[in-house]
Scaffold this active site. Structure first.
Site, PDB file in Angstrom:
ATOM      1  N   ARG A  37       2.461  -6.603  12.422  1.00 50.29           N
ATOM      2  CA  ARG A  37       2.679  -5.403  13.224  1.00 50.29           C
ATOM      3  C   ARG A  37       2.499  -5.425  14.397  1.00 50.29           C
ATOM      4  O   ARG A  37       2.589  -4.553  15.247  1.00 50.29           O
ATOM      5  CB  ARG A  37       1.966  -4.396  12.672  1.00 50.29           C
ATOM      6  CG  ARG A  37       2.386  -3.869  11.034  1.00 50.29           C
ATOM      7  CD  ARG A  37       1.497  -2.734  10.587  1.00 50.29           C
ATOM      8  NE  ARG A  37       2.101  -2.294   9.214  1.00 50.29           N
ATOM      9  CZ  ARG A  37       1.406  -1.474   8.353  1.00 50.29           C
ATOM     10  NH1 ARG A  37       0.076  -0.965   8.567  1.00 50.29           N
ATOM     11  NH2 ARG A  37       1.982  -1.122   7.159  1.00 50.29           N
ATOM     12  N   GLU A  49       7.964  -9.698   4.970  1.00 44.40           N
ATOM     13  CA  GLU A  49       8.476  -9.027   3.705  1.00 44.40           C
ATOM     14  C   GLU A  49       8.712  -9.901   2.463  1.00 44.40           C
ATOM     15  O   GLU A  49       8.536  -9.423   1.572  1.00 44.40           O
ATOM     16  CB  GLU A  49       9.749  -8.378   4.041  1.00 44.40           C
ATOM     17  CG  GLU A  49       9.591  -6.982   5.263  1.00 44.40           C
ATOM     18  CD  GLU A  49       8.705  -6.079   4.736  1.00 44.40           C
ATOM     19  OE1 GLU A  49       8.546  -5.788   3.290  1.00 44.40           O
ATOM     20  OE2 GLU A  49       8.262  -5.352   5.365  1.00 44.40           O
ATOM     21  N   GLN A  54       5.769  -8.489  -4.331  1.00 39.13           N
ATOM     22  CA  GLN A  54       5.021  -8.656  -5.711  1.00 39.13           C
ATOM     23  C   GLN A  54       3.643  -9.276  -5.249  1.00 39.13           C
ATOM     24  O   GLN A  54       3.205  -9.859  -6.149  1.00 39.13           O
ATOM     25  CB  GLN A  54       5.915  -9.310  -6.596  1.00 39.13           C
ATOM     26  CG  GLN A  54       7.079  -8.828  -7.143  1.00 39.13           C
ATOM     27  CD  GLN A  54       6.836  -7.561  -7.994  1.00 39.13           C
ATOM     28  OE1 GLN A  54       6.591  -7.530  -8.930  1.00 39.13           O
ATOM     29  NE2 GLN A  54       7.269  -6.251  -7.326  1.00 39.13           N
ATOM     30  N   GLY A  93       2.818 -18.611  -5.104  1.00 38.80           N
ATOM     31  CA  GLY A  93       3.609 -17.890  -6.375  1.00 38.80           C
ATOM     32  C   GLY A  93       5.068 -17.767  -5.870  1.00 38.80           C
ATOM     33  O   GLY A  93       5.414 -17.560  -4.745  1.00 38.80           O
ATOM     34  N   TYR A  94       5.740 -17.364  -6.941  1.00 38.44           N
ATOM     35  CA  TYR A  94       7.057 -17.234  -6.834  1.00 38.44           C
ATOM     36  C   TYR A  94       7.821 -18.078  -5.820  1.00 38.44           C
ATOM     37  O   TYR A  94       8.336 -17.432  -4.891  1.00 38.44           O
ATOM     38  CB  TYR A  94       7.316 -15.818  -6.511  1.00 38.44           C
ATOM     39  CG  TYR A  94       7.061 -14.583  -7.458  1.00 38.44           C
ATOM     40  CD1 TYR A  94       7.487 -15.109  -8.886  1.00 38.44           C
ATOM     41  CD2 TYR A  94       6.705 -13.303  -7.399  1.00 38.44           C
ATOM     42  CE1 TYR A  94       7.233 -14.159 -10.128  1.00 38.44           C
ATOM     43  CE2 TYR A  94       6.497 -12.609  -8.564  1.00 38.44           C
ATOM     44  CZ  TYR A  94       6.771 -12.832  -9.686  1.00 38.44           C
ATOM     45  OH  TYR A  94       6.689 -12.036 -10.713  1.00 38.44           O
ATOM     46  N   TYR A 132      15.696  -3.742  -1.066  1.00 38.33           N
ATOM     47  CA  TYR A 132      14.464  -3.436  -0.288  1.00 38.33           C
ATOM     48  C   TYR A 132      14.199  -4.247   0.956  1.00 38.33           C
ATOM     49  O   TYR A 132      14.013  -3.624   2.090  1.00 38.33           O
ATOM     50  CB  TYR A 132      13.289  -3.745  -1.313  1.00 38.33           C
ATOM     51  CG  TYR A 132      11.982  -3.690  -0.377  1.00 38.33           C
ATOM     52  CD1 TYR A 132      11.526  -2.509   0.241  1.00 38.33           C
ATOM     53  CD2 TYR A 132      11.394  -4.766  -0.188  1.00 38.33           C
ATOM     54  CE1 TYR A 132      10.335  -2.658   0.809  1.00 38.33           C
ATOM     55  CE2 TYR A 132      10.266  -4.726   0.849  1.00 38.33           C
ATOM     56  CZ  TYR A 132       9.814  -3.708   1.481  1.00 38.33           C
ATOM     57  OH  TYR A 132       8.745  -3.607   2.175  1.00 38.33           O
ATOM     58  N   ASP A 150      10.392   0.354  -2.218  1.00 39.28           N
ATOM     59  CA  ASP A 150       9.576  -0.639  -3.257  1.00 39.28           C
ATOM     60  C   ASP A 150       8.784   0.271  -4.173  1.00 39.28           C
ATOM     61  O   ASP A 150       9.080   1.380  -4.544  1.00 39.28           O
ATOM     62  CB  ASP A 150       8.893  -1.442  -2.201  1.00 39.28           C
ATOM     63  CG  ASP A 150       7.738  -0.697  -1.739  1.00 39.28           C
ATOM     64  OD1 ASP A 150       7.610   0.667  -1.696  1.00 39.28           O
ATOM     65  OD2 ASP A 150       6.534  -1.173  -1.226  1.00 39.28           O
ATOM     66  N   CYS A 204      -2.190   7.234  -2.201  1.00 35.47           N
ATOM     67  CA  CYS A 204      -1.168   7.409  -3.458  1.00 35.47           C
ATOM     68  C   CYS A 204      -1.451   6.313  -4.351  1.00 35.47           C
ATOM     69  O   CYS A 204      -0.009   5.785  -4.745  1.00 35.47           O
ATOM     70  CB  CYS A 204       0.311   7.990  -2.989  1.00 35.47           C
ATOM     71  SG  CYS A 204       1.061   8.748  -4.361  1.00 35.47           S
ATOM     72  N   CYS A 214      -4.670  13.048   1.499  1.00 35.49           N
ATOM     73  CA  CYS A 214      -3.466  12.816   1.629  1.00 35.49           C
ATOM     74  C   CYS A 214      -2.635  13.624   2.780  1.00 35.49           C
ATOM     75  O   CYS A 214      -2.632  15.112   2.517  1.00 35.49           O
ATOM     76  CB  CYS A 214      -2.481  12.996   0.077  1.00 35.49           C
ATOM     77  SG  CYS A 214      -0.713  12.603   0.157  1.00 35.49           S
ATOM     78  N   SER A 310       3.634 -14.537 -15.168  1.00 37.54           N
ATOM     79  CA  SER A 310       4.173 -13.256 -15.540  1.00 37.54           C
ATOM     80  C   SER A 310       4.559 -13.261 -16.843  1.00 37.54           C
ATOM     81  O   SER A 310       4.630 -12.137 -17.499  1.00 37.54           O
ATOM     82  CB  SER A 310       5.039 -12.877 -14.319  1.00 37.54           C
ATOM     83  OG  SER A 310       6.103 -13.906 -13.814  1.00 37.54           O
TER      84      SER A 310
END
Length: 361
Positions: A37, A49, A54, A93-94, A132, A150, A204, A214, A310
């Site tokens: 950011r 991103e 995940q 991962g992934y 997304y 997401d 949340c 919130c 997974s």
DNA sequence: GACGCGTGGAG
DNA sequence: TCTCCAAGCGT
């Protein structure tokens, strides 16, 4: 929109402006200080991103910093070797994410002169960029009014509007995007999308949401009706299939035999110990050793570990196999490496675990 | 639409 | 120890 009108007592326009105002103010005040950011460089937004898919923020932070330090610009990444790029992803991962990212970045360098496309049709065609991620990059880096839905956003919307749609079903995301079309303000689409996700990640939350803190609790149907614990609806995932697997730790002197896994499927293209997952692992391994005409000095199962993916649960036996001498010949996607330089290659964590165990013994 | 695809952390 | 994951995408 009709949905909101039906579930709330106040006029729709009031709900919309309340959500926009309160959420943006809250985000401006409470957003976390995250490395991606610091600016809105489309390349860095893109990398962050993909890493965040995940994957938890705290896990991603050190990977993101190392990755950007190594590949500061999109051109640096485009010019890097596959091995160097995958190495920076090791343990995250992934792994198809990083291969698709590298491929897409090279395409952007070639086709778009290194400028990340700002059109939805173009950016969505890039490998690894789905609905997304396209929305996230376009809204955050280019201030385009596009939804970025997401898991967080679906949870927040489910609760605010008391939606019982199963968020595990792909069709539900479309419905959520339609809500975004109404809610996202023209003047701050990126901040609004990030605020929704930030709210989902910090307030949340799936269990024990902090509704007292919130910013939109006053317009939240779940808060009003105390439905926090039953929303969102989500069908539970299948349990991982148990599989018996044998790793072969084949050593000679200070060298260990390593292989590159096939370029499709689980841990595609990653370096590994020879792995056998048949009904009778030892039988297949026997044949493997015979075929290579290696002179085996000793064999012994030295360790048992297990590892949960997974969708697979590996129950692993690691067998130490000592050879008389290091064979000179070595096929493609195979390598003898000195035990102290094993980690020059990029290994997924399941193999890092196994290597660590065997190095200690 | 369902499934394949990793990992480490929280409750 | 066990369950459920976390800012999804490709096929």
């Amino acid at each position: 929109m009709q949905l909101i009108m039906n579930t709330m007592e106040r006029p729709e326009s009031t709900i919309v402006s309340t959500i926009q105002t309160e959420l943006l103010h809250w985000y401006a005040r409470y957003q976390r200080d995250l490395p991606w950011r610091k600016d809105q460089d489309p390349y860095k937004v893109w990398v962050s991103e993909i890493m965040l898919q995940q994957t938890r923020v705290n896990t991603v932070i050190p990977y993101f910093n190392r990755f950007i330090e190594r590949f500061p610009t999109i051109i640096d990444l485009a010019n890097a070797s596959d091995d160097d790029v995958v190495k920076m992803w090791e343990g995250l991962g992934y792994y198809s994410r990083v291969r698709n990212l590298h491929s897409a970045v090279k395409e952007v360098a070639d086709k778009y002169g290194g400028k990340v496309p700002d059109q939805i049709e173009e950016i969505s065609r890039l490998k690894g960029i789905g609905p997304y991620t396209a929305g996230a990059i376009l809204s955050i880096a280019y201030q385009r009014k596009v939804p970025a839905v997401d898991g967080n956003v679906m949870r927040v919307y489910s609760r605010i509007f008391a939606l019982y749609d199963d968020i595990a079903i792909p069709a539900t995301r479309k419905k959520m995007e339609a809500i975004g079309d109404v809610l996202i303000p023209e003047h701050a689409p990126g901040d609004f999308n990030q605020a929704l996700m930030e709210l989902g990640a910090t307030i949340c939350t799936p269990t024990s949401p902090q509704c007292l803190f919130c910013p939109v609790s006053s317009v939240c149907e779940a808060n009003e009706q105390e439905l926090q614990d039953e929303l969102p609806q989500k069908k539970k995932a299948k349990a991982p299939t148990p599989v018996s697997v044998r790793f072969a730790w084949i050593e000679s002197g200070h060298s260990v035999f390593l292989v590159k896994r096939p370029d499709k499927g689980l841990l595609a293209g990653m370096w590994s110990l020879p792995t056998f997952d048949q009904e009778d692992p030892s039988a297949e391994l026997d044949q493997y050793l015979l075929t290579r005409r290696w002179t085996v000095q000793s064999r012994e199962v030295e360790a048992k570990i297990d590892h949960v993916f997974s969708h697979r649960h590996w129950f692993i036996e690691i067998e130490r196999i000592k050879l008389d001498q290091v064979p000179i010949e070595c096929g493609e996607n195979e390598e003898w490496l000195d035990i102290n330089s094993i980690y020059q290659k990029a290994f997924p964590n399941v193999y890092r675990k196994a290597i660590s165990v065997m190095k200690k013994q």
